[in-house]
Write a protein that holds these residues in place. Structure first.
Motif, PDB file in Angstrom:
ATOM      1  N   GLU A   1      34.363  19.201 -34.284  1.00  0.00           N
ATOM      2  CA  GLU A   1      33.761  19.376 -32.957  1.00  0.00           C
ATOM      3  C   GLU A   1      32.693  20.451 -33.059  1.00  0.00           C
ATOM      4  O   GLU A   1      32.629  21.204 -34.043  1.00  0.00           O
ATOM      5  CB  GLU A   1      34.807  19.782 -31.922  1.00  0.00           C
ATOM      6  CG  GLU A   1      35.539  21.079 -32.242  1.00  0.00           C
ATOM      7  CD  GLU A   1      35.851  21.905 -31.006  1.00  0.00           C
ATOM      8  OE1 GLU A   1      35.146  21.741 -29.986  1.00  0.00           O
ATOM      9  OE2 GLU A   1      36.780  22.729 -31.073  1.00  0.00           O
ATOM     10  N   ALA A   2      31.848  20.554 -32.062  1.00  0.00           N
ATOM     11  CA  ALA A   2      30.727  21.494 -32.107  1.00  0.00           C
ATOM     12  C   ALA A   2      31.187  22.928 -32.275  1.00  0.00           C
ATOM     13  O   ALA A   2      30.592  23.709 -33.027  1.00  0.00           O
ATOM     14  CB  ALA A   2      29.881  21.348 -30.833  1.00  0.00           C
TER      15      ALA A   2
ATOM     16  N   GLN B   1      39.495  11.890 -33.067  1.00  0.00           N
ATOM     17  CA  GLN B   1      38.209  11.262 -32.738  1.00  0.00           C
ATOM     18  C   GLN B   1      37.227  11.364 -33.896  1.00  0.00           C
ATOM     19  O   GLN B   1      36.481  10.411 -34.180  1.00  0.00           O
ATOM     20  CB  GLN B   1      37.630  11.913 -31.483  1.00  0.00           C
ATOM     21  CG  GLN B   1      38.428  11.619 -30.221  1.00  0.00           C
ATOM     22  CD  GLN B   1      38.027  12.492 -29.047  1.00  0.00           C
ATOM     23  OE1 GLN B   1      37.401  13.547 -29.201  1.00  0.00           O
ATOM     24  NE2 GLN B   1      38.398  12.060 -27.847  1.00  0.00           N
ATOM     25  N   ALA B   2      37.222  12.512 -34.579  1.00  0.00           N
ATOM     26  CA  ALA B   2      36.331  12.672 -35.732  1.00  0.00           C
ATOM     27  C   ALA B   2      36.697  11.698 -36.842  1.00  0.00           C
ATOM     28  O   ALA B   2      35.821  11.122 -37.494  1.00  0.00           O
ATOM     29  CB  ALA B   2      36.390  14.112 -36.246  1.00  0.00           C
TER      30      ALA B   2
ATOM     31  N   TYR C   1      28.502  18.560 -37.065  1.00  0.00           N
ATOM     32  CA  TYR C   1      29.778  18.196 -36.477  1.00  0.00           C
ATOM     33  C   TYR C   1      29.735  16.703 -36.199  1.00  0.00           C
ATOM     34  O   TYR C   1      28.667  16.101 -36.084  1.00  0.00           O
ATOM     35  CB  TYR C   1      30.099  19.024 -35.231  1.00  0.00           C
ATOM     36  CG  TYR C   1      29.294  18.724 -33.989  1.00  0.00           C
ATOM     37  CD1 TYR C   1      29.782  17.871 -32.996  1.00  0.00           C
ATOM     38  CD2 TYR C   1      28.044  19.317 -33.776  1.00  0.00           C
ATOM     39  CE1 TYR C   1      29.056  17.612 -31.839  1.00  0.00           C
ATOM     40  CE2 TYR C   1      27.312  19.067 -32.622  1.00  0.00           C
ATOM     41  CZ  TYR C   1      27.826  18.216 -31.658  1.00  0.00           C
ATOM     42  OH  TYR C   1      27.100  17.962 -30.516  1.00  0.00           O
ATOM     43  N   MET C   2      30.899  16.114 -36.149  1.00  0.00           N
ATOM     44  CA  MET C   2      31.006  14.661 -36.112  1.00  0.00           C
ATOM     45  C   MET C   2      30.816  14.137 -34.683  1.00  0.00           C
ATOM     46  O   MET C   2      31.675  14.349 -33.818  1.00  0.00           O
ATOM     47  CB  MET C   2      32.350  14.219 -36.673  1.00  0.00           C
ATOM     48  CG  MET C   2      32.593  14.627 -38.125  1.00  0.00           C
ATOM     49  SD  MET C   2      31.432  13.843 -39.294  1.00  0.00           S
ATOM     50  CE  MET C   2      30.219  15.151 -39.539  1.00  0.00           C
ATOM     51  N   HIS C   3      29.686  13.466 -34.449  1.00  0.00           N
ATOM     52  CA  HIS C   3      29.392  12.913 -33.131  1.00  0.00           C
ATOM     53  C   HIS C   3      28.378  11.780 -33.271  1.00  0.00           C
ATOM     54  O   HIS C   3      27.702  11.651 -34.298  1.00  0.00           O
ATOM     55  CB  HIS C   3      28.878  13.991 -32.175  1.00  0.00           C
ATOM     56  CG  HIS C   3      27.540  14.540 -32.551  1.00  0.00           C
ATOM     57  ND1 HIS C   3      27.327  15.286 -33.694  1.00  0.00           N
ATOM     58  CD2 HIS C   3      26.326  14.473 -31.931  1.00  0.00           C
ATOM     59  CE1 HIS C   3      26.063  15.649 -33.761  1.00  0.00           C
ATOM     60  NE2 HIS C   3      25.435  15.163 -32.713  1.00  0.00           N
ATOM     61  N   GLU C   4      28.249  10.979 -32.226  1.00  0.00           N
ATOM     62  CA  GLU C   4      27.413   9.784 -32.269  1.00  0.00           C
ATOM     63  C   GLU C   4      25.944  10.089 -32.531  1.00  0.00           C
ATOM     64  O   GLU C   4      25.209   9.245 -33.052  1.00  0.00           O
ATOM     65  CB  GLU C   4      27.552   8.990 -30.967  1.00  0.00           C
ATOM     66  CG  GLU C   4      28.876   8.261 -30.822  1.00  0.00           C
ATOM     67  CD  GLU C   4      29.053   7.159 -31.854  1.00  0.00           C
ATOM     68  OE1 GLU C   4      28.033   6.573 -32.292  1.00  0.00           O
ATOM     69  OE2 GLU C   4      30.212   6.879 -32.234  1.00  0.00           O
TER      70      GLU C   4
ATOM     71  N   CYS D   1      32.407  19.004 -42.588  1.00  0.00           N
ATOM     72  CA  CYS D   1      32.128  18.110 -41.462  1.00  0.00           C
ATOM     73  C   CYS D   1      32.993  18.582 -40.297  1.00  0.00           C
ATOM     74  O   CYS D   1      34.162  18.195 -40.184  1.00  0.00           O
ATOM     75  CB  CYS D   1      32.465  16.664 -41.820  1.00  0.00           C
ATOM     76  SG  CYS D   1      31.527  15.993 -43.207  1.00  0.00           S
TER      77      CYS D   1
ATOM     78  N   HIS E   1      40.416  16.194 -31.189  1.00  0.00           N
ATOM     79  CA  HIS E   1      39.126  16.262 -31.885  1.00  0.00           C
ATOM     80  C   HIS E   1      39.256  15.729 -33.311  1.00  0.00           C
ATOM     81  O   HIS E   1      38.362  15.024 -33.800  1.00  0.00           O
ATOM     82  CB  HIS E   1      38.611  17.697 -31.911  1.00  0.00           C
ATOM     83  CG  HIS E   1      38.027  18.175 -30.619  1.00  0.00           C
ATOM     84  ND1 HIS E   1      37.081  17.450 -29.929  1.00  0.00           N
ATOM     85  CD2 HIS E   1      38.235  19.313 -29.898  1.00  0.00           C
ATOM     86  CE1 HIS E   1      36.731  18.109 -28.839  1.00  0.00           C
ATOM     87  NE2 HIS E   1      37.414  19.237 -28.787  1.00  0.00           N
TER      88      HIS E   1
ATOM     89  N   PHE F   1      35.458   8.239 -36.021  1.00  0.00           N
ATOM     90  CA  PHE F   1      34.010   8.192 -36.225  1.00  0.00           C
ATOM     91  C   PHE F   1      33.659   8.146 -37.709  1.00  0.00           C
ATOM     92  O   PHE F   1      32.825   7.333 -38.142  1.00  0.00           O
ATOM     93  CB  PHE F   1      33.368   9.423 -35.568  1.00  0.00           C
ATOM     94  CG  PHE F   1      31.915   9.601 -35.872  1.00  0.00           C
ATOM     95  CD1 PHE F   1      30.952   8.840 -35.214  1.00  0.00           C
ATOM     96  CD2 PHE F   1      31.485  10.531 -36.814  1.00  0.00           C
ATOM     97  CE1 PHE F   1      29.602   8.992 -35.497  1.00  0.00           C
ATOM     98  CE2 PHE F   1      30.144  10.691 -37.103  1.00  0.00           C
ATOM     99  CZ  PHE F   1      29.198   9.922 -36.449  1.00  0.00           C
TER     100      PHE F   1
ATOM    101  N   ARG G   1      25.052   9.417 -36.134  1.00  0.00           N
ATOM    102  CA  ARG G   1      25.513   8.175 -36.756  1.00  0.00           C
ATOM    103  C   ARG G   1      24.445   7.531 -37.649  1.00  0.00           C
ATOM    104  O   ARG G   1      24.757   7.166 -38.800  1.00  0.00           O
ATOM    105  CB  ARG G   1      25.990   7.181 -35.686  1.00  0.00           C
ATOM    106  CG  ARG G   1      26.388   5.821 -36.267  1.00  0.00           C
ATOM    107  CD  ARG G   1      26.860   4.853 -35.204  1.00  0.00           C
ATOM    108  NE  ARG G   1      28.151   5.235 -34.656  1.00  0.00           N
ATOM    109  CZ  ARG G   1      29.319   4.931 -35.211  1.00  0.00           C
ATOM    110  NH1 ARG G   1      29.351   4.234 -36.340  1.00  0.00           N
ATOM    111  NH2 ARG G   1      30.441   5.309 -34.646  1.00  0.00           N
TER     112      ARG G   1
END
Length: 399
Positions: free
Chosen positions: A68-69, A159-160, A79-82, A65, A156, A163, A85
């Motif tokens: 970041e991109a 934030q990951a 990558y972990m982002h909204e 996971c 990053h 999330f 979700r």
């Protein structure tokens, strides 16, 4: 009841990591399954982990996971982002409904990437150097991170982690091994910096410990955090077994809840972690890039050395770490029978991570509990490794 019988019984007894109760001692190791087209988890990944859940695994790990991109090895990784979700929440909810906990492996590729969607011209590692994985994409080098880049990377991870906790992960596994981004900072082989992030052991551990602190701050004290390390990189000038003891002590003191004692490096000596059949023939067979096939033929014999398989091949060195730390210990490496599982329980390990054996025996926990003499069907041929970029995803080619 004999010691071995006690050990087998312990394998199927519940245990906890920082308050997280697991129904048995078996955890699916984090691997990249190539089941996230365009970086989005979908039906294939659901089915893969759902089968393992139905087979009795206590906790499965969603591998790689990226935080970041630009932390992906290739553009097909998550990558972990909204934007993902809904898919991640649905996947984790389904696995929970099957009685299985879910860990997420937090990773960053550092300077080892063939990601065609990089925001930058080159991937970033601790130091300027070669990017062997990027050869087929014309990305021959990686650049050194600036101090600003390092601060951004730590953010990053923070934030990951926020999330990942919010979408329902039960635990997070920070990948400190296998030659990826954080390991590149830890290793004197790849870290040639002259500032506070390079040189001495303490300096090389600065970023990994800052990342651990940031992730802990993001998830809180009562959320399980695991660390996967390479006990040795298996190359001259790299990390070795004595280093792993000191690394583990620092992670333990910094509040890690469990250490996973793996080994090897994907970038320089992957066979130390696999053991058994050499993965080079399969890679040559499946590699699509002519440039990479040529490079594999030229450098393959030195990079992909032969390490015969034997049960519990990391046990001796993992026990040294077991004796040096107070956190939970999670063994990975050559455990494929009830006899080996019992030995690990008897030697004081708390959990067992399984990788290749779950490809051949996805119902391994259930079968092992039903048969005291259980031995996995896995032949340790390692042909599954060559399927890591197969259209159908990673799978056992023998059964």
């Amino acid at each position: 009841m004999s010691g071995t019988q006690h050990g087998i019984a312990d394998c199927f007894s519940p245990a906890s990591i920082n308050g997280l109760q697991l129904k048995n001692r078996f955890i699916k190791a984090g691997t990249f399954e190539n089941m996230t087209p365009s970086g989005v988890p979908g039906a294939a990944l659901n089915n893969f982990h759902g089968t393992l859940a139905d087979g009795g695994i206590a906790m499965t790990t969603l591998g790689y996971c990226a935080v970041e991109a630009d932390g992906r090895l290739n553009e097909g990784m998550m990558y972990m982002h909204e934007g993902i979700r809904p898919q991640l929440t649905a996947l984790i909810s389904d696995l929970h409904s099957r009685g299985t906990k879910v860990s997420g492996q937090m990773a960053h590729c550092g300077g080892f990437s063939k990601n065609s969607e990089l925001r930058r011209r080159r991937p970033l590692g601790p130091s300027f150097g070669l990017n062997g994985l990027g050869l087929s994409r014309g990305m021959l080098f990686c650049d050194a991170m600036t101090l600003s880049d390092i601060d951004e990377l730590i953010q990053h991870y923070y934030q990951a982690a926020v999330f990942m906790k919010s979408v329902g992960f039960d635990a997070l596994e920070i990948h400190f091994g296998h030659g990826y981004g954080l390991c590149q900072f830890m290793s004197p082989k790849t870290n040639k910096r002259k500032d506070n992030y390079g040189g001495s052991f303490e300096n090389r551990m600065r970023l990994p410990l800052q990342v651990l602190a940031a992730v802990r701050d993001a998830v809180g004290e009562d959320f399980p955090l695991l660390a996967k390390i390479s006990m040795t990189e298996g190359v001259r000038g790299g990390l070795h077994y004595d280093d792993a003891i000191e690394i583990s002590k620092l992670l333990d003191s910094a509040g890690i809840d469990g250490i996973i004692t793996s080994g090897g490096t994907s970038t320089m000596n992957p066979m130390i972690m696999f053991r058994g059949g050499n993965i080079l023939p399969g890679m040559l067979r499946t590699e699509k890039s002519r440039v990479m096939r040529l490079a594999l033929r030229m450098m393959g014999k030195s990079m992909f050395k032969d390490y015969p398989y034997h049960e519990l091949y990391f046990l001796k060195q993992a026990k040294r770490i077991r004796e040096a730390v107070s956190c939970k210990m999670i063994y990975v490496g050559g455990a494929s029978s009830n006899a080996s599982f019992a030995t690990l329980m008897e030697q004081g390990f708390d959990f067992i991570q399984l990788g290749r054996t779950l490809l051949s025996d996805p119902d391994l926990p259930n079968r092992a509990q039903a048969d005291a003499n259980f031995i996995s069907r896995c032949t340790h041929c390692n042909d599954c490794v060559s399927t890591i970029e197969s259209p159908q995803g990673i799978h056992c080619t023998q059964f």
